[in-house]
Scaffold this motif. Structure first.
Motif, mmCIF file in Angstrom:
data_model
loop_
_atom_site.group_PDB
_atom_site.id
_atom_site.type_symbol
_atom_site.label_atom_id
_atom_site.label_comp_id
_atom_site.label_asym_id
_atom_site.label_seq_id
_atom_site.Cartn_x
_atom_site.Cartn_y
_atom_site.Cartn_z
ATOM 1 N N CYS A 57 -26.799 -15.481 -16.611
ATOM 2 C CA CYS A 57 -27.974 -14.718 -16.471
ATOM 3 C C CYS A 57 -27.482 -13.102 -16.062
ATOM 4 O O CYS A 57 -26.225 -12.940 -15.649
ATOM 5 N N GLN A 105 -21.449 -14.476 -10.239
ATOM 6 C CA GLN A 105 -21.061 -13.673 -9.214
ATOM 7 C C GLN A 105 -21.265 -14.534 -7.976
ATOM 8 O O GLN A 105 -20.310 -14.734 -7.411
ATOM 9 N N SER A 106 -22.614 -14.869 -7.640
ATOM 10 C CA SER A 106 -22.949 -15.546 -6.513
ATOM 11 C C SER A 106 -22.409 -17.048 -6.505
ATOM 12 O O SER A 106 -22.170 -17.540 -5.554
ATOM 13 N N ALA A 156 -27.258 -4.780 -7.739
ATOM 14 C CA ALA A 156 -26.959 -4.226 -8.956
ATOM 15 C C ALA A 156 -25.463 -4.667 -9.233
ATOM 16 O O ALA A 156 -24.658 -4.019 -8.431
ATOM 17 N N SER A 157 -25.206 -5.367 -10.213
ATOM 18 C CA SER A 157 -23.551 -5.760 -10.008
ATOM 19 C C SER A 157 -22.788 -5.012 -10.975
ATOM 20 O O SER A 157 -23.082 -4.375 -12.070
ATOM 21 N N GLN A 164 -15.479 -10.265 -14.261
ATOM 22 C CA GLN A 164 -15.896 -11.350 -15.229
ATOM 23 C C GLN A 164 -15.488 -11.047 -16.569
ATOM 24 O O GLN A 164 -14.831 -12.198 -17.062
ATOM 25 N N LEU A 241 -29.821 -2.457 -18.819
ATOM 26 C CA LEU A 241 -30.372 -3.415 -17.467
ATOM 27 C C LEU A 241 -30.144 -2.545 -16.225
ATOM 28 O O LEU A 241 -30.823 -2.546 -15.469
ATOM 29 N N VAL A 366 -30.480 -15.367 -7.148
ATOM 30 C CA VAL A 366 -31.862 -15.923 -7.460
ATOM 31 C C VAL A 366 -31.545 -17.248 -7.691
ATOM 32 O O VAL A 366 -31.102 -17.916 -8.467
HETATM 33 O O1 M6R Z 1 -24.862 -14.085 -9.217
HETATM 34 P P1 M6R Z 1 -25.014 -14.276 -10.788
HETATM 35 O O2 M6R Z 1 -23.706 -13.509 -11.450
HETATM 36 O O3 M6R Z 1 -25.195 -15.480 -11.188
HETATM 37 O O4 M6R Z 1 -26.234 -13.226 -11.015
HETATM 38 C C1 M6R Z 1 -26.738 -13.369 -12.376
HETATM 39 C C2 M6R Z 1 -28.108 -12.141 -12.261
HETATM 40 O O5 M6R Z 1 -28.765 -12.340 -11.441
HETATM 41 C C3 M6R Z 1 -27.360 -10.876 -12.035
HETATM 42 O O6 M6R Z 1 -26.268 -10.478 -12.698
HETATM 43 C C4 M6R Z 1 -28.292 -9.552 -12.264
HETATM 44 O O7 M6R Z 1 -28.604 -9.670 -13.570
HETATM 45 C C5 M6R Z 1 -27.773 -8.337 -11.558
HETATM 46 N N1 M6R Z 1 -28.696 -7.829 -10.610
HETATM 47 C C6 M6R Z 1 -27.636 -7.390 -12.415
HETATM 48 O O8 M6R Z 1 -27.051 -5.991 -12.045
#
Ligand code: M6R
Length: 369
Positions: A57, A105-106, A156-157, A164, A241, A366
């Motif tokens: 996502c 990430q999470s 923000a990632s 990744q 984004l 999320v």
């Molecule tokens: O923890 P995740 O990598 O699964 O999260 C996916 C997205 O919710 C995450 O990358 C989101 O789009 C970020 N806030 C973007 O900066």
């Protein structure tokens, strides 16, 4: 704990060279080949894989889109990338020869978790690419390749995204190495380039002041468009984004080749358009095509913000603002091209008085569908 920075996001952007280096650490051996024991899928089985499916996502999805170019090029295995939230609702075609890669990430994103559960029910192998030790997604996967970005606090990632990408390149190159392709020499050369790439990310960070000044000058704009081709297309999506979530501005990323199929109608006087330009070396056809796209939009009044490799002189006459990035192999360019877009969004958010680390309406992970 912000280490002298005003925001976690700034700190995390600055940590990217180290995050990238740490993610490579111990995975490239002294003779320049990859050791990825964590993948835990034997060579024989890896040779049997007939399809790779990536689910993720948001920003992680953009990493997946870039991975597709790398996987298909170096391994010739067909690769699909799908938003995790769409995946299981369309009854995807999967079996034991499909390798599913879940990027998160999470490690707690519910959509991604549900997608991987669905894949395992169909008998597919699931490899997680994850930044959080012991989180749910790696626990429920067959194997995990951890990114070593360290904790990412800002919503923000940034550094997680770059790691990744590194992990995706490692998987693509490893699959290429194990299965053997006609790109053997290129694979060895790219592994060498990857091992130096954190220094290139560092160099980009040292030249970001003009990008910040540019961002501040655009603080009252309503819309920013982003264009790219090939791996630059997902980079454009990621730039858009970042701007949406941080600056609360309307931002869209397009594949530059699609302009004439609709989006060019959006171009008007002084509209900022960021263009990610592929290397003039390598796939030079793409480079030349994007240069004509820049000419076309500039002729219609766009304010062109061009991200191009050092030494690329062809773009100079058409760039209202030129952001230089180091030359890299084509497929690795997102590692350096994304950084200015992160800085740009962060600075615009600050200039607009937004809460950088905690944008409105968003959560870091999320955990609902
Ligand atoms: O923890 P995740 O990598 O699964 O999260 C996916 C997205 O919710 C995450 O990358 C989101 O789009 C970020 N806030 C973007 O900066």
């Amino acid at each position: 704990e912000k280490g002298g920075y005003d925001y976690f996001m700034l700190k995390e952007i600055a940590e990217q060279p180290k995050a990238v280096a740490d993610t490579l650490l111990g995975r490239i051996d002294t003779n320049g080949s990859l050791t990825l024991d964590e993948v835990r899928i034997g060579a024989a089985e890896l040779r049997e894989i007939d399809k790779v499916v990536i689910v993720a996502c948001g920003t992680a999805f953009h990493a997946g889109l870039i991975a597709k170019y790398a996987i298909e090029h170096w391994t010739r295995i067909p690769c699909e990338v799908e938003l995790a939230s769409e995946f299981r609702y369309r009854d995807p075609i999967l079996d034991s020869r499909s390798l599913v890669i879940a990027i998160s990430q999470s490690g707690e994103t519910m959509d991604t978790l549900m997608a991987l559960r669905h894949a395992r029910e169909q008998g597919s192998r699931v490899l997680a690419i994850c930044n959080t030790n012991g989180s749910t997604i790696p626990r429920e996967s067959d194997a995990v390749l951890y990114t070593h970005a360290g904790p990412e606090v800002a919503v923000a990632s940034t550094k997680a995204f770059l790691t990744q990408l590194v992990a995706c390149y490692l998987v693509a190159l490893y699959l290429g190495q194990v299965r053997g392709t006609k790109w053997g020499d290129e694979i060895s050369a790219v592994i060498r380039d990857l091992s130096h790439i954190s220094g290139e990310v560092e160099r980009v960070l040292e030249t970001m002041e003009p990008v910040r000044a540019l961002a501040r000058s655009l603080a009252d704009k309503k819309t920013v468009l982003f264009l790219g081709r090939h791996v630059g297309y997902p980079v454009a999506l990621e730039g858009a984004l970042k701007l949406k979530e941080l600056a609360y501005m309307h931002a869209e990323g397009f594949a530059a080749g699609e302009l004439k199929h609709g989006p060019i109608a959006l171009i008007e006087e002084d509209l900022p358009v960021v263009v990610v330009v592929p290397s003039p070396r390598g796939r030079s056809v793409l480079h030349d095509k994007i240069v004509s796209n820049i000419q076309e939009i500039r002729a219609r009044g766009a304010r062109t913000i061009v991200i191009a490799e050092e030494g690329d002189e062809a773009v100079v006459p058409y760039a209202d603002h030129l952001i230089r990035i180091p030359a890299t192999p084509t497929l690795l360019q997102p590692l350096v091209a994304t950084v200015p877009l992160q800085v740009f969004a962060c600075e615009l958010a600050t200039a607009r008085g937004n809460e950088v680390d905690q944008p409105r309406n968003l959560a870091k992970s999320v955990t609902v569908e």
